[in-house]
Design a protein around this motif. Sequence first.
Motif, PDB file in Angstrom:
ATOM      1  N   LEU A 239      10.688 -30.970  17.124  1.00 46.25           N
ATOM      2  CA  LEU A 239      12.114 -30.733  16.944  1.00 46.25           C
ATOM      3  C   LEU A 239      12.618 -31.488  15.722  1.00 46.25           C
ATOM      4  N   PRO A 240      13.771 -31.098  15.174  1.00 47.40           N
ATOM      5  CA  PRO A 240      14.361 -31.863  14.075  1.00 47.40           C
ATOM      6  C   PRO A 240      14.546 -33.327  14.471  1.00 47.40           C
ATOM      7  N   SER A 241      14.389 -34.231  13.517  1.00 47.57           N
ATOM      8  CA  SER A 241      14.407 -35.661  13.814  1.00 47.57           C
ATOM      9  C   SER A 241      15.718 -36.120  14.439  1.00 47.57           C
ATOM     10  N   VAL A 242      16.818 -35.410  14.181  1.00 50.61           N
ATOM     11  CA  VAL A 242      18.109 -35.811  14.731  1.00 50.61           C
ATOM     12  C   VAL A 242      18.088 -35.776  16.258  1.00 50.61           C
ATOM     13  N   CYS A 243      17.224 -34.949  16.843  1.00 50.79           N
ATOM     14  CA  CYS A 243      17.165 -34.862  18.305  1.00 50.79           C
ATOM     15  C   CYS A 243      16.709 -36.175  18.932  1.00 50.79           C
ATOM     16  N   ALA A 244      15.819 -36.872  18.255  1.00 48.78           N
ATOM     17  CA  ALA A 244      15.269 -38.118  18.793  1.00 48.78           C
ATOM     18  C   ALA A 244      15.990 -39.356  18.277  1.00 48.78           C
ATOM     19  N   ALA A 245      17.010 -39.190  17.448  1.00 43.45           N
ATOM     20  CA  ALA A 245      17.743 -40.342  16.916  1.00 43.45           C
ATOM     21  C   ALA A 245      18.430 -41.098  18.050  1.00 43.45           C
ATOM     22  N   PRO A 246      18.472 -42.425  17.969  1.00 41.44           N
ATOM     23  CA  PRO A 246      19.057 -43.206  19.070  1.00 41.44           C
ATOM     24  C   PRO A 246      20.518 -42.910  19.338  1.00 41.44           C
ATOM     25  N   GLU A 247      21.230 -42.419  18.333  1.00 45.42           N
ATOM     26  CA  GLU A 247      22.646 -42.130  18.533  1.00 45.42           C
ATOM     27  C   GLU A 247      22.904 -40.761  19.167  1.00 45.42           C
ATOM     28  N   THR A 248      21.848 -39.952  19.322  1.00 40.17           N
ATOM     29  CA  THR A 248      22.019 -38.619  19.908  1.00 40.17           C
ATOM     30  C   THR A 248      22.070 -38.721  21.423  1.00 40.17           C
TER      31      THR A 248
ATOM     32  N   ARG B 234      26.665 -41.372  25.902  1.00 37.05           N
ATOM     33  CA  ARG B 234      26.599 -41.602  24.456  1.00 37.05           C
ATOM     34  C   ARG B 234      27.283 -40.443  23.744  1.00 37.05           C
ATOM     35  N   ARG B 235      28.438 -40.678  23.159  1.00 37.40           N
ATOM     36  CA  ARG B 235      29.242 -39.612  22.573  1.00 37.40           C
ATOM     37  C   ARG B 235      29.197 -39.628  21.045  1.00 37.40           C
ATOM     38  N   ASP B 236      28.088 -40.090  20.472  1.00 40.96           N
ATOM     39  CA  ASP B 236      28.014 -40.121  19.012  1.00 40.96           C
ATOM     40  C   ASP B 236      27.592 -38.762  18.450  1.00 40.96           C
ATOM     41  N   THR B 237      26.388 -38.285  18.831  1.00 40.01           N
ATOM     42  CA  THR B 237      25.840 -37.072  18.237  1.00 40.01           C
ATOM     43  C   THR B 237      25.372 -36.109  19.314  1.00 40.01           C
ATOM     44  N   ALA B 238      25.671 -34.829  19.108  1.00 43.35           N
ATOM     45  CA  ALA B 238      25.159 -33.744  19.952  1.00 43.35           C
ATOM     46  C   ALA B 238      24.441 -32.741  19.066  1.00 43.35           C
ATOM     47  N   VAL B 239      23.366 -32.174  19.578  1.00 41.64           N
ATOM     48  CA  VAL B 239      22.570 -31.200  18.829  1.00 41.64           C
ATOM     49  C   VAL B 239      22.465 -29.923  19.658  1.00 41.64           C
ATOM     50  N   VAL B 240      22.690 -28.785  19.022  1.00 48.37           N
ATOM     51  CA  VAL B 240      22.521 -27.483  19.680  1.00 48.37           C
ATOM     52  C   VAL B 240      21.357 -26.768  19.016  1.00 48.37           C
ATOM     53  N   LEU B 241      20.324 -26.505  19.775  1.00 51.31           N
ATOM     54  CA  LEU B 241      19.154 -25.786  19.285  1.00 51.31           C
ATOM     55  C   LEU B 241      19.320 -24.303  19.629  1.00 51.31           C
ATOM     56  N   GLY B 242      19.232 -23.454  18.614  1.00 50.92           N
ATOM     57  CA  GLY B 242      19.462 -22.036  18.834  1.00 50.92           C
ATOM     58  C   GLY B 242      20.941 -21.720  18.889  1.00 50.92           C
ATOM     59  N   SER B 243      21.701 -22.282  17.974  1.00 51.04           N
ATOM     60  CA  SER B 243      23.157 -22.124  17.994  1.00 51.04           C
ATOM     61  C   SER B 243      23.588 -20.693  17.712  1.00 51.04           C
TER      62      SER B 243
ATOM     63  N   ALA C 172      34.290 -33.851  21.716  1.00 48.95           N
ATOM     64  CA  ALA C 172      33.674 -34.902  22.525  1.00 48.95           C
ATOM     65  C   ALA C 172      32.741 -35.811  21.735  1.00 48.95           C
ATOM     66  N   PHE C 173      32.228 -35.344  20.581  1.00 51.91           N
ATOM     67  CA  PHE C 173      31.232 -36.102  19.838  1.00 51.91           C
ATOM     68  C   PHE C 173      31.689 -36.353  18.402  1.00 51.91           C
ATOM     69  N   ARG C 174      31.234 -37.473  17.877  1.00 54.66           N
ATOM     70  CA  ARG C 174      31.556 -37.795  16.474  1.00 54.66           C
ATOM     71  C   ARG C 174      30.895 -36.802  15.526  1.00 54.66           C
ATOM     72  N   ARG C 175      29.687 -36.346  15.892  1.00 53.39           N
ATOM     73  CA  ARG C 175      28.912 -35.462  15.024  1.00 53.39           C
ATOM     74  C   ARG C 175      28.237 -34.404  15.881  1.00 53.39           C
ATOM     75  N   VAL C 176      28.294 -33.164  15.422  1.00 52.59           N
ATOM     76  CA  VAL C 176      27.620 -32.060  16.104  1.00 52.59           C
ATOM     77  C   VAL C 176      26.730 -31.358  15.089  1.00 52.59           C
ATOM     78  N   VAL C 177      25.452 -31.193  15.425  1.00 54.65           N
ATOM     79  CA  VAL C 177      24.486 -30.547  14.541  1.00 54.65           C
ATOM     80  C   VAL C 177      24.025 -29.245  15.189  1.00 54.65           C
ATOM     81  N   LEU C 178      24.227 -28.133  14.502  1.00 55.48           N
ATOM     82  CA  LEU C 178      23.837 -26.814  14.983  1.00 55.48           C
ATOM     83  C   LEU C 178      22.563 -26.382  14.267  1.00 55.48           C
ATOM     84  N   VAL C 179      21.526 -26.113  15.037  1.00 50.88           N
ATOM     85  CA  VAL C 179      20.210 -25.839  14.467  1.00 50.88           C
ATOM     86  C   VAL C 179      19.772 -24.421  14.793  1.00 50.88           C
TER      87      VAL C 179
END
Length: 263
Positions: A133-142, A60-69, A83-90
């Motif tokens: 964790l932030p809700s984006v981590c559990a989103a189906p597109e992540t 699944r290459r939609d969203t990636a999340v980095v915790l402790g960026s 590699a991903f459409r969206r990257v979220v740095l937390v």
Amino acid sequence: MLLDLLHLLTTPAPRAQRRLGYLRDSIWLMSRARRCRRAWAPHLEASRAVMRAAIAGVERRDTAVVLGSGLLLDVPLADLAGAFRRVVLVDAVHLRPARRAIRAFPNVEALTADLSGAMALMTGAARDLDPGLPSVCAAPETGLVISANLLSQLPIRPVERLEASRRPLGPWTPNDGDAFGRRIIEGHLDALAGLTARVCLVTDLDEIEEDRQEQVHARHDLLYGVRLGNPESAWSWELAPFGEMARNRRLIHRVAGFSNWRP
């Protein structure tokens, strides 16, 4: 010193993060990274290699999340953005160098959040620990969540705050802090274990203080007894080379990397 002061005065950060020392810690880490860049280089590259392996294994290459960026020194940001459409740095704080790096990638965004789950408890906004964790981590597109050299850092300030707050109220023992630190670490791992996304976990495990004859003078378990199993890769990180902490002492961390962690 003046550069550190400038960052302290100009970095946008919520009041709670400033009160609990997260901004100051981030600036201190940036300064040490600059002084120790040669000693840190193998660790940073090993961390990025584990994360690149995780990226390669994601469908699944939609969203990636980095915790402790953090400062993004150990994060292969260009690989993630490509590699991903969206990257979220937390992280609790995003310093200016990290914000500047993010601006180069239109699909990368920064999210400010407390990942220990303890900030609300420490500031009186909650009655119990909430390691969610932030809700984006559990989103189906992540498709990928990376915990980037974060796990051992989560308890540091909360445990210090517990010690400081309990001393006037009665006897405090190290066991109280150890138990609280373990709860924070286990809470983060439990939250990661509940995700459907692939989880990449890079964390230091313990700290060794040694002299120039390689005699060990102190050893600290950074995960308060929590065990992670056998990592895919492991290495030593010379966190503080000789002369950084003391002329004849250095600090070495043992680090584990999991490109596809599961409990």
